[in-house]
Design a protein around this motif. Structure first.
Motif, PDB file in Angstrom:
ATOM      1  N   GLU A  45       0.636   1.162  -9.896  1.00 46.99           N
ATOM      2  CA  GLU A  45       1.430   1.342  -8.678  1.00 46.99           C
ATOM      3  C   GLU A  45       0.800   2.385  -7.764  1.00 46.99           C
ATOM      4  O   GLU A  45       0.820   2.244  -6.538  1.00 46.99           O
ATOM      5  CB  GLU A  45       2.865   1.763  -9.020  1.00 46.99           C
ATOM      6  CG  GLU A  45       3.642   0.742  -9.812  1.00 46.99           C
ATOM      7  CD  GLU A  45       3.366   0.797 -11.318  1.00 46.99           C
ATOM      8  OE1 GLU A  45       2.721   1.749 -11.802  1.00 46.99           O
ATOM      9  OE2 GLU A  45       3.779  -0.143 -12.007  1.00 46.99           O
ATOM     10  N   LEU A  46       0.241   3.435  -8.353  1.00 47.98           N
ATOM     11  CA  LEU A  46      -0.405   4.468  -7.557  1.00 47.98           C
ATOM     12  C   LEU A  46      -1.715   3.952  -6.971  1.00 47.98           C
ATOM     13  O   LEU A  46      -2.032   4.228  -5.807  1.00 47.98           O
ATOM     14  CB  LEU A  46      -0.643   5.725  -8.400  1.00 47.98           C
ATOM     15  CG  LEU A  46      -1.214   6.937  -7.679  1.00 47.98           C
ATOM     16  CD1 LEU A  46      -0.374   7.313  -6.461  1.00 47.98           C
ATOM     17  CD2 LEU A  46      -1.325   8.115  -8.629  1.00 47.98           C
ATOM     18  N   VAL A  47      -2.458   3.188  -7.743  1.00 47.86           N
ATOM     19  CA  VAL A  47      -3.689   2.570  -7.227  1.00 47.86           C
ATOM     20  C   VAL A  47      -3.353   1.699  -6.021  1.00 47.86           C
ATOM     21  O   VAL A  47      -4.027   1.768  -4.984  1.00 47.86           O
ATOM     22  CB  VAL A  47      -4.391   1.740  -8.328  1.00 47.86           C
ATOM     23  CG1 VAL A  47      -5.537   0.927  -7.746  1.00 47.86           C
ATOM     24  CG2 VAL A  47      -4.886   2.644  -9.447  1.00 47.86           C
ATOM     25  N   GLN A  48      -2.303   0.906  -6.126  1.00 43.95           N
ATOM     26  CA  GLN A  48      -1.926   0.037  -5.010  1.00 43.95           C
ATOM     27  C   GLN A  48      -1.458   0.846  -3.805  1.00 43.95           C
ATOM     28  O   GLN A  48      -1.765   0.493  -2.659  1.00 43.95           O
ATOM     29  CB  GLN A  48      -0.830  -0.949  -5.439  1.00 43.95           C
ATOM     30  CG  GLN A  48      -0.563  -2.022  -4.397  1.00 43.95           C
ATOM     31  CD  GLN A  48      -1.787  -2.868  -4.107  1.00 43.95           C
ATOM     32  OE1 GLN A  48      -2.426  -3.366  -5.025  1.00 43.95           O
ATOM     33  NE2 GLN A  48      -2.126  -3.041  -2.841  1.00 43.95           N
ATOM     34  N   ALA A  49      -0.731   1.932  -4.043  1.00 44.40           N
ATOM     35  CA  ALA A  49      -0.281   2.783  -2.938  1.00 44.40           C
ATOM     36  C   ALA A  49      -1.476   3.362  -2.190  1.00 44.40           C
ATOM     37  O   ALA A  49      -1.478   3.421  -0.955  1.00 44.40           O
ATOM     38  CB  ALA A  49       0.623   3.902  -3.461  1.00 44.40           C
ATOM     39  N   VAL A  50      -2.496   3.793  -2.931  1.00 43.31           N
ATOM     40  CA  VAL A  50      -3.717   4.306  -2.289  1.00 43.31           C
ATOM     41  C   VAL A  50      -4.390   3.179  -1.532  1.00 43.31           C
ATOM     42  O   VAL A  50      -4.747   3.328  -0.349  1.00 43.31           O
ATOM     43  CB  VAL A  50      -4.664   4.938  -3.336  1.00 43.31           C
ATOM     44  CG1 VAL A  50      -6.016   5.262  -2.703  1.00 43.31           C
ATOM     45  CG2 VAL A  50      -4.036   6.189  -3.942  1.00 43.31           C
ATOM     46  N   ARG A  51      -4.586   2.049  -2.183  1.00 43.86           N
ATOM     47  CA  ARG A  51      -5.260   0.903  -1.549  1.00 43.86           C
ATOM     48  C   ARG A  51      -4.564   0.508  -0.237  1.00 43.86           C
ATOM     49  O   ARG A  51      -5.222   0.220   0.768  1.00 43.86           O
ATOM     50  CB  ARG A  51      -5.297  -0.271  -2.511  1.00 43.86           C
ATOM     51  CG  ARG A  51      -6.031  -1.475  -1.964  1.00 43.86           C
ATOM     52  CD  ARG A  51      -6.246  -2.562  -2.995  1.00 43.86           C
ATOM     53  NE  ARG A  51      -7.402  -2.162  -3.812  1.00 43.86           N
ATOM     54  CZ  ARG A  51      -7.384  -2.022  -5.135  1.00 43.86           C
ATOM     55  NH1 ARG A  51      -6.285  -2.251  -5.808  1.00 43.86           N
ATOM     56  NH2 ARG A  51      -8.458  -1.663  -5.777  1.00 43.86           N
ATOM     57  N   ASP A  52      -3.245   0.508  -0.234  1.00 42.33           N
ATOM     58  CA  ASP A  52      -2.487   0.123   0.950  1.00 42.33           C
ATOM     59  C   ASP A  52      -2.662   1.098   2.114  1.00 42.33           C
ATOM     60  O   ASP A  52      -2.409   0.735   3.266  1.00 42.33           O
ATOM     61  CB  ASP A  52      -0.992   0.029   0.618  1.00 42.33           C
ATOM     62  CG  ASP A  52      -0.639  -1.152  -0.271  1.00 42.33           C
ATOM     63  OD1 ASP A  52      -1.486  -2.068  -0.425  1.00 42.33           O
ATOM     64  OD2 ASP A  52       0.478  -1.145  -0.833  1.00 42.33           O
ATOM     65  N   ARG A  53      -3.083   2.322   1.803  1.00 42.90           N
ATOM     66  CA  ARG A  53      -3.180   3.351   2.842  1.00 42.90           C
ATOM     67  C   ARG A  53      -4.616   3.721   3.221  1.00 42.90           C
ATOM     68  O   ARG A  53      -4.830   4.615   4.025  1.00 42.90           O
ATOM     69  CB  ARG A  53      -2.384   4.576   2.407  1.00 42.90           C
ATOM     70  CG  ARG A  53      -0.894   4.281   2.443  1.00 42.90           C
ATOM     71  CD  ARG A  53      -0.081   5.272   1.648  1.00 42.90           C
ATOM     72  NE  ARG A  53       1.329   4.966   1.693  1.00 42.90           N
ATOM     73  CZ  ARG A  53       1.952   4.116   0.878  1.00 42.90           C
ATOM     74  NH1 ARG A  53       1.278   3.467  -0.049  1.00 42.90           N
ATOM     75  NH2 ARG A  53       3.251   3.901   0.989  1.00 42.90           N
ATOM     76  N   ILE A  54      -5.588   3.038   2.642  1.00 40.54           N
ATOM     77  CA  ILE A  54      -6.977   3.240   3.048  1.00 40.54           C
ATOM     78  C   ILE A  54      -7.155   2.583   4.409  1.00 40.54           C
ATOM     79  O   ILE A  54      -6.746   1.438   4.619  1.00 40.54           O
ATOM     80  CB  ILE A  54      -7.958   2.646   2.014  1.00 40.54           C
ATOM     81  CG1 ILE A  54      -7.893   3.461   0.711  1.00 40.54           C
ATOM     82  CG2 ILE A  54      -9.383   2.628   2.563  1.00 40.54           C
ATOM     83  CD1 ILE A  54      -8.742   2.897  -0.422  1.00 40.54           C
ATOM     84  N   ARG A  55      -7.764   3.335   5.313  1.00 36.59           N
ATOM     85  CA  ARG A  55      -7.969   2.837   6.668  1.00 36.59           C
ATOM     86  C   ARG A  55      -9.458   2.608   6.922  1.00 36.59           C
ATOM     87  O   ARG A  55     -10.294   3.345   6.398  1.00 36.59           O
ATOM     88  CB  ARG A  55      -7.438   3.841   7.681  1.00 36.59           C
ATOM     89  CG  ARG A  55      -5.935   3.971   7.636  1.00 36.59           C
ATOM     90  CD  ARG A  55      -5.450   5.019   8.637  1.00 36.59           C
ATOM     91  NE  ARG A  55      -4.019   5.054   8.777  1.00 36.59           N
ATOM     92  CZ  ARG A  55      -3.161   5.575   7.905  1.00 36.59           C
ATOM     93  NH1 ARG A  55      -3.616   6.117   6.801  1.00 36.59           N
ATOM     94  NH2 ARG A  55      -1.867   5.562   8.141  1.00 36.59           N
ATOM     95  N   SER A  56      -9.755   1.624   7.712  1.00 34.33           N
ATOM     96  CA  SER A  56     -11.129   1.364   8.135  1.00 34.33           C
ATOM     97  C   SER A  56     -11.304   1.864   9.556  1.00 34.33           C
ATOM     98  O   SER A  56     -10.428   1.692  10.395  1.00 34.33           O
ATOM     99  CB  SER A  56     -11.433  -0.130   8.086  1.00 34.33           C
ATOM    100  OG  SER A  56     -11.348  -0.613   6.773  1.00 34.33           O
TER     101      SER A  56
END
Length: 57
Positions: A45-56
């Motif tokens: 869940e934390l991995v997904q939370a980080v992934r969702d908030r990575i910006r390009s």
């Protein structure tokens, strides 16, 4: 370039990370999570939370 602000997931944390690839962000975040937040076993869940908030940029 990819960027991530830890404060987007952990309120109050001012750490920011940047790398050319998402894997580079995760490598930095894993070290930061262990050193600064005491998190060594990162749940999906934390991995997904980080992934969702990575910006390009």
């Amino acid at each position: 370039m990819k960027t991530f602000a830890c404060g987007d997931v952990i309120p109050g944390c001012g750490a920011h990370f940047s790398a050319s690839e998402e894997d580079g962000i995760f490598a930095q975040v894993a070290g930061h999570a262990a050193a600064d937040h005491g998190v060594t076993d990162i749940p999906p869940e934390l991995v997904q939370a980080v992934r969702d908030r990575i910006r390009s940029s």
